[in-house]
Design an enzyme around this catalytic site. Structure first.
Site, mmCIF file in Angstrom:
data_model
loop_
_atom_site.group_PDB
_atom_site.id
_atom_site.type_symbol
_atom_site.label_atom_id
_atom_site.label_comp_id
_atom_site.label_asym_id
_atom_site.label_seq_id
_atom_site.Cartn_x
_atom_site.Cartn_y
_atom_site.Cartn_z
ATOM 1 N N LYS A 267 -3.176 -3.006 16.282
ATOM 2 C CA LYS A 267 -3.869 -1.890 15.614
ATOM 3 C C LYS A 267 -4.716 -1.113 16.617
ATOM 4 C CE LYS A 267 -2.245 -2.630 11.530
ATOM 5 N NZ LYS A 267 -1.213 -1.726 11.029
ATOM 6 N N PHE B 37 -10.348 -1.824 4.566
ATOM 7 C CA PHE B 37 -11.056 -3.084 4.402
ATOM 8 C C PHE B 37 -10.132 -4.021 3.606
ATOM 9 C CE2 PHE B 37 -14.980 -2.889 6.738
ATOM 10 C CZ PHE B 37 -14.758 -1.671 7.344
ATOM 11 N N SER C 299 -6.956 -1.098 10.499
ATOM 12 C CA SER C 299 -7.570 -2.193 9.736
ATOM 13 C C SER C 299 -9.000 -2.427 10.205
ATOM 14 C CB SER C 299 -6.742 -3.456 9.977
ATOM 15 O OG SER C 299 -7.452 -4.590 9.541
ATOM 16 N N ASP D 264 12.076 2.731 5.327
ATOM 17 C CA ASP D 264 11.738 1.309 5.274
ATOM 18 C C ASP D 264 12.976 0.496 5.609
ATOM 19 O OD1 ASP D 264 10.707 -1.333 4.321
ATOM 20 O OD2 ASP D 264 9.120 -0.108 3.428
ATOM 21 N N TYR E 3 -2.226 -9.431 16.044
ATOM 22 C CA TYR E 3 -2.095 -8.399 15.009
ATOM 23 C C TYR E 3 -3.163 -7.320 15.199
ATOM 24 C CZ TYR E 3 -2.954 -6.145 10.508
ATOM 25 O OH TYR E 3 -3.204 -5.213 9.529
ATOM 26 N N THR F 238 -10.056 -5.049 10.863
ATOM 27 C CA THR F 238 -9.972 -6.120 11.857
ATOM 28 C C THR F 238 -10.312 -5.597 13.262
ATOM 29 O OG1 THR F 238 -8.609 -7.999 12.530
ATOM 30 C CG2 THR F 238 -7.475 -5.930 12.358
ATOM 31 N N ILE G 2 0.848 -1.206 0.000
ATOM 32 C CA ILE G 2 0.000 0.000 0.000
ATOM 33 C C ILE G 2 0.880 1.253 0.000
ATOM 34 C CG2 ILE G 2 -1.926 1.173 1.135
ATOM 35 C CD1 ILE G 2 -2.524 -1.538 2.557
ATOM 36 N N SER H 33 12.082 -5.267 5.302
ATOM 37 C CA SER H 33 11.853 -6.592 5.901
ATOM 38 C C SER H 33 10.767 -7.343 5.149
ATOM 39 C CB SER H 33 11.483 -6.469 7.383
ATOM 40 O OG SER H 33 10.342 -5.654 7.542
HETATM 41 P P1 NAD Z 1 3.657 -4.569 3.467
HETATM 42 O O1 NAD Z 1 4.227 -5.637 4.317
HETATM 43 O O2 NAD Z 1 3.651 -4.745 2.002
HETATM 44 O O3 NAD Z 1 4.374 -3.179 3.795
HETATM 45 C C1 NAD Z 1 4.888 -2.860 5.057
HETATM 46 C C2 NAD Z 1 6.261 -2.219 4.856
HETATM 47 O O4 NAD Z 1 6.782 -1.861 6.136
HETATM 48 C C3 NAD Z 1 7.279 -3.159 4.205
HETATM 49 O O5 NAD Z 1 7.932 -2.474 3.150
HETATM 50 C C4 NAD Z 1 8.256 -3.493 5.343
HETATM 51 O O6 NAD Z 1 9.558 -3.724 4.861
HETATM 52 C C5 NAD Z 1 8.148 -2.247 6.206
HETATM 53 N N1 NAD Z 1 8.472 -2.450 7.615
HETATM 54 C C6 NAD Z 1 7.959 -3.399 8.451
HETATM 55 N N2 NAD Z 1 8.499 -3.254 9.677
HETATM 56 C C7 NAD Z 1 9.357 -2.198 9.621
HETATM 57 C C8 NAD Z 1 10.207 -1.563 10.556
HETATM 58 N N3 NAD Z 1 10.327 -1.994 11.818
HETATM 59 N N4 NAD Z 1 10.941 -0.499 10.153
HETATM 60 C C9 NAD Z 1 10.849 -0.040 8.895
HETATM 61 N N5 NAD Z 1 10.073 -0.616 7.955
HETATM 62 C C10 NAD Z 1 9.338 -1.676 8.319
HETATM 63 O O7 NAD Z 1 2.166 -4.302 4.006
HETATM 64 P P2 NAD Z 1 0.967 -3.531 3.329
HETATM 65 O O8 NAD Z 1 -0.005 -4.530 2.826
HETATM 66 O O9 NAD Z 1 1.471 -2.476 2.424
HETATM 67 O O10 NAD Z 1 0.321 -2.894 4.635
HETATM 68 C C11 NAD Z 1 0.738 -1.624 5.109
HETATM 69 C C12 NAD Z 1 0.061 -1.345 6.430
HETATM 70 O O11 NAD Z 1 -1.348 -1.430 6.270
HETATM 71 C C13 NAD Z 1 0.417 -2.328 7.539
HETATM 72 O O12 NAD Z 1 0.544 -1.606 8.751
HETATM 73 C C14 NAD Z 1 -0.768 -3.253 7.593
HETATM 74 O O13 NAD Z 1 -0.962 -3.797 8.884
HETATM 75 C C15 NAD Z 1 -1.905 -2.314 7.227
HETATM 76 N N6 NAD Z 1 -3.045 -3.018 6.641
HETATM 77 C C16 NAD Z 1 -2.857 -3.792 5.533
HETATM 78 C C17 NAD Z 1 -3.918 -4.494 4.971
HETATM 79 C C18 NAD Z 1 -3.704 -5.379 3.766
HETATM 80 O O14 NAD Z 1 -4.581 -6.172 3.451
HETATM 81 N N7 NAD Z 1 -2.619 -5.276 3.048
HETATM 82 C C19 NAD Z 1 -5.200 -4.375 5.543
HETATM 83 C C20 NAD Z 1 -5.376 -3.560 6.664
HETATM 84 C C21 NAD Z 1 -4.277 -2.879 7.198
HETATM 85 C C1 UD1 Z 2 -7.305 -10.829 6.168
HETATM 86 C C2 UD1 Z 2 -6.844 -10.697 7.593
HETATM 87 C C3 UD1 Z 2 -7.230 -9.327 8.131
HETATM 88 C C4 UD1 Z 2 -6.725 -8.221 7.226
HETATM 89 C C5 UD1 Z 2 -7.291 -8.470 5.840
HETATM 90 C C6 UD1 Z 2 -6.845 -7.399 4.894
HETATM 91 C C7 UD1 Z 2 -6.952 -13.000 8.415
HETATM 92 C C8 UD1 Z 2 -7.685 -13.963 9.308
HETATM 93 N N1 UD1 Z 2 -7.441 -11.749 8.373
HETATM 94 O O1 UD1 Z 2 -8.708 -10.768 6.190
HETATM 95 O O2 UD1 Z 2 -6.720 -9.138 9.428
HETATM 96 O O3 UD1 Z 2 -7.136 -6.966 7.703
HETATM 97 O O4 UD1 Z 2 -6.844 -9.750 5.387
HETATM 98 O O5 UD1 Z 2 -6.805 -7.782 3.586
HETATM 99 O O6 UD1 Z 2 -5.956 -13.327 7.796
HETATM 100 N N2 UD1 Z 2 -10.287 -17.194 1.143
HETATM 101 C C9 UD1 Z 2 -10.489 -18.404 0.519
HETATM 102 N N3 UD1 Z 2 -9.395 -19.068 0.015
HETATM 103 C C10 UD1 Z 2 -8.119 -18.568 0.150
HETATM 104 C C11 UD1 Z 2 -7.937 -17.329 0.788
HETATM 105 C C12 UD1 Z 2 -9.051 -16.670 1.294
HETATM 106 O O7 UD1 Z 2 -11.612 -18.883 0.395
HETATM 107 O O8 UD1 Z 2 -7.177 -19.232 -0.301
HETATM 108 C C13 UD1 Z 2 -11.460 -16.473 1.658
HETATM 109 C C14 UD1 Z 2 -11.404 -16.254 3.167
HETATM 110 O O9 UD1 Z 2 -11.980 -17.315 3.840
HETATM 111 C C15 UD1 Z 2 -12.218 -14.953 3.289
HETATM 112 C C16 UD1 Z 2 -11.966 -14.219 1.960
HETATM 113 O O10 UD1 Z 2 -11.483 -15.202 1.064
HETATM 114 O O11 UD1 Z 2 -13.566 -15.277 3.365
HETATM 115 C C17 UD1 Z 2 -10.945 -13.102 2.087
HETATM 116 O O12 UD1 Z 2 -9.787 -13.634 2.716
HETATM 117 P P1 UD1 Z 2 -8.438 -12.791 2.893
HETATM 118 O O13 UD1 Z 2 -8.017 -12.223 1.585
HETATM 119 O O14 UD1 Z 2 -7.462 -13.651 3.620
HETATM 120 O O15 UD1 Z 2 -8.877 -11.550 3.777
HETATM 121 P P2 UD1 Z 2 -9.634 -11.499 5.200
HETATM 122 O O16 UD1 Z 2 -9.892 -12.831 5.731
HETATM 123 O O17 UD1 Z 2 -10.797 -10.600 5.008
#
Ligand code: NAD
Ligand code: UD1
Length: 353
Positions: free
Chosen positions: A156, A181, A128, A35, A152, A130, A16, A38
């Site tokens: 948050k 979401f 999140s 960054d 996790y 979550t 993101i 990691s």
């Molecule tokens: P990502 O893992 O792709 O990106 C996180 C980045 O942070 C990475 O580049 C990693 O190298 C860096 N990082 C981690 N720990 C660090 C540290 N101690 N010091 C410096 N850099 C560090 O994750 P993302 O999917 O881009 O998510 C970004 C944020 O959004 C996260 O906080 C995640 O919890 C939150 N979030 C993500 C999702 C999702 O589905 N991707 C959903 C809800 C919330």
């Molecule tokens: C996951 C994280 C959540 C995070 C969110 C962001 C878990 C338990 N929760 O949620 O904390 O904020 O991602 O993107 O990991 N599914 C399948 N087959 C698969 C993978 C997923 O059927 O191989 C289904 C899951 O059961 C779920 C849906 O697809 O119903 C979405 O799953 P996923 O992409 O893992 O996201 P979340 O479970 O919503």
């Protein structure tokens, strides 16, 4: 936003973060990515540069290194921070909770302290959906009670509360916790996207690997939920829409102090099978799947109430599910080509050397 020119983006090389850095640069902000790579690859910085015409500045720092974070902020002249850096795998957080508390909470304590000392008091934080836990009915409204089903999610919640306490303690602070979401998709250029190591846990990255033949079939976790087709419902949002939401949040913080939580979703939901079918449309062929048992901890329905985002940030998501899948598929193909061409170059290098 005359008072907001230089934005530090922690975790800016991640999924993101990289899309948000590109969007910020395209809006004319100067950006520094902080960054430790990691969970990302340094080559992302160059690819952001290919998109925007200029690479963002880079500070390779681990947020757990308090001295490094303090000395960075002393010199940086940052006007605001967008804080993505953290670990995000739910399953891993259950096995190694301390790593999650140390990296996510400890890293944020160092970050806030360094910002405070440097007089940089505006922050947008990646929260999140979550945090809504498993007790609330959909759609989730920001005023609903929060809960967390795993370490996790708890990080948050704790960080949201830390931000609330910081803004209450000092009226100069302003903070927004954006509750994402399900972010999916990729930049339409195909240069940046989500690229998990190994077998993906999340739905769209898993389907992408089925679509390109690296995995055999999607396992649909449960088709006996109380939903229209029996599979779970989620509010999937295009990562580029999400990135724009951060810019709107920065604009909001430039004008307001205090703390806000805001949902970033589309306000619509799709089932697992609907996502699979949208991906089939995107990649132009049928994709194999099997029905598997429910995944422990899954919530049947998650969907955002998006009225606050509209009202406060003047933002709403635009892309539909097929666009999200099309951009994911385009990135997947381009990423595969990039990997294969690196492998050829490495092979040639070895043969020639
Ligand atoms: P990502 O893992 O792709 O990106 C996180 C980045 O942070 C990475 O580049 C990693 O190298 C860096 N990082 C981690 N720990 C660090 C540290 N101690 N010091 C410096 N850099 C560090 O994750 P993302 O999917 O881009 O998510 C970004 C944020 O959004 C996260 O906080 C995640 O919890 C939150 N979030 C993500 C999702 C999702 O589905 N991707 C959903 C809800 C919330
Ligand atoms: C996951 C994280 C959540 C995070 C969110 C962001 C878990 C338990 N929760 O949620 O904390 O904020 O991602 O993107 O990991 N599914 C399948 N087959 C698969 C993978 C997923 O059927 O191989 C289904 C899951 O059961 C779920 C849906 O697809 O119903 C979405 O799953 P996923 O992409 O893992 O996201 P979340 O479970 O919503």
């Amino acid at each position: 936003m005359g008072n907001m020119k230089h934005i530090v983006v922690t975790g800016g090389a991640g999924f993101i973060g990289s899309h948000t850095v590109a969007a910020l640069q395209q809006e004319g902000f100067a950006v520094t990515v902080l960054d430790n790579f990691s969970n990302s690859d340094p080559s992302v910085i160059g690819r952001i540069g290919q998109i925007t015409g200029q690479c963002p500045a880079l500070a390779e720092i681990d947020l757990r290194d308090r001295d490094a974070v303090f000395s960075f902020f002393r010199e940086a002249g940052a006007d605001a921070v967008i804080h993505f850096a953290g670990f995000k795998a739910v399953g891993e957080s259950c096995l190694h909770p301390l790593d999650y508390f140390h990296n996510n909470i400890g890293g944020t304590v160092n970050l806030l302290a360094a910002m405070d000392a440097a007089g940089c008091k505006r922050i947008v934080f990646s929260s999140s959906a979550t945090v809504y836990g498993d007790k609330n009915p959909v759609p989730f409204v920001e005023t609903m009670p929060t809960g967390a089903a795993n370490p996790y999610g708890r990080t948050k919640r704790v960080i949201e509360e830390m931000l609330s306490d910081m803004t209450a303690s000092d009226p100069a602070w302003s903070a927004a916790a954006l509750r994402y979401f399900n972010p999916v998709g990729a930049h339409p250029s195909g240069l940046i996207g989500e690229n998990p190591n190994g077998i993906p846990d999340n739905l769209v990255p898993y389907i992408a690997k089925v679509a390109c033949g690296e995995l055999e079939a999607l396992r649909v976790f449960g088709n006996d939920y109380d939903t229209p087709d029996g599979t779970c419902l989620r509010d999937y949002i295009h990562v580029c829409d999400l990135a724009k939401g951060h810019i709107c949040a920065m604009r909001y913080l430039a004008e307001h102090t205090g703390f806000e939580t805001v949902n970033l979703g589309t306000g619509r939901s799709a089932s697992v099978l609907e996502v699979l079918h949208a991906y089939e449309t995107a990649c132009g062929r049928k994709l194999p799947y099997v029905i598997a048992p429910r995944r422990p901890g899954d919530i049947p329905r998650m969907q955002a109430d998006v009225r606050k985002a509209k009202r406060l940030l003047h933002w709403s998501a635009e892309s539909d599910l097929v666009t999200m899948c099309r951009d994911s598929w385009h990135f997947t193909i381009m990423q595969k080509e990039r990997r294969e061409s690196h492998a050829v170059h490495r092979h040639q290098g070895v043969s020639e050397g």
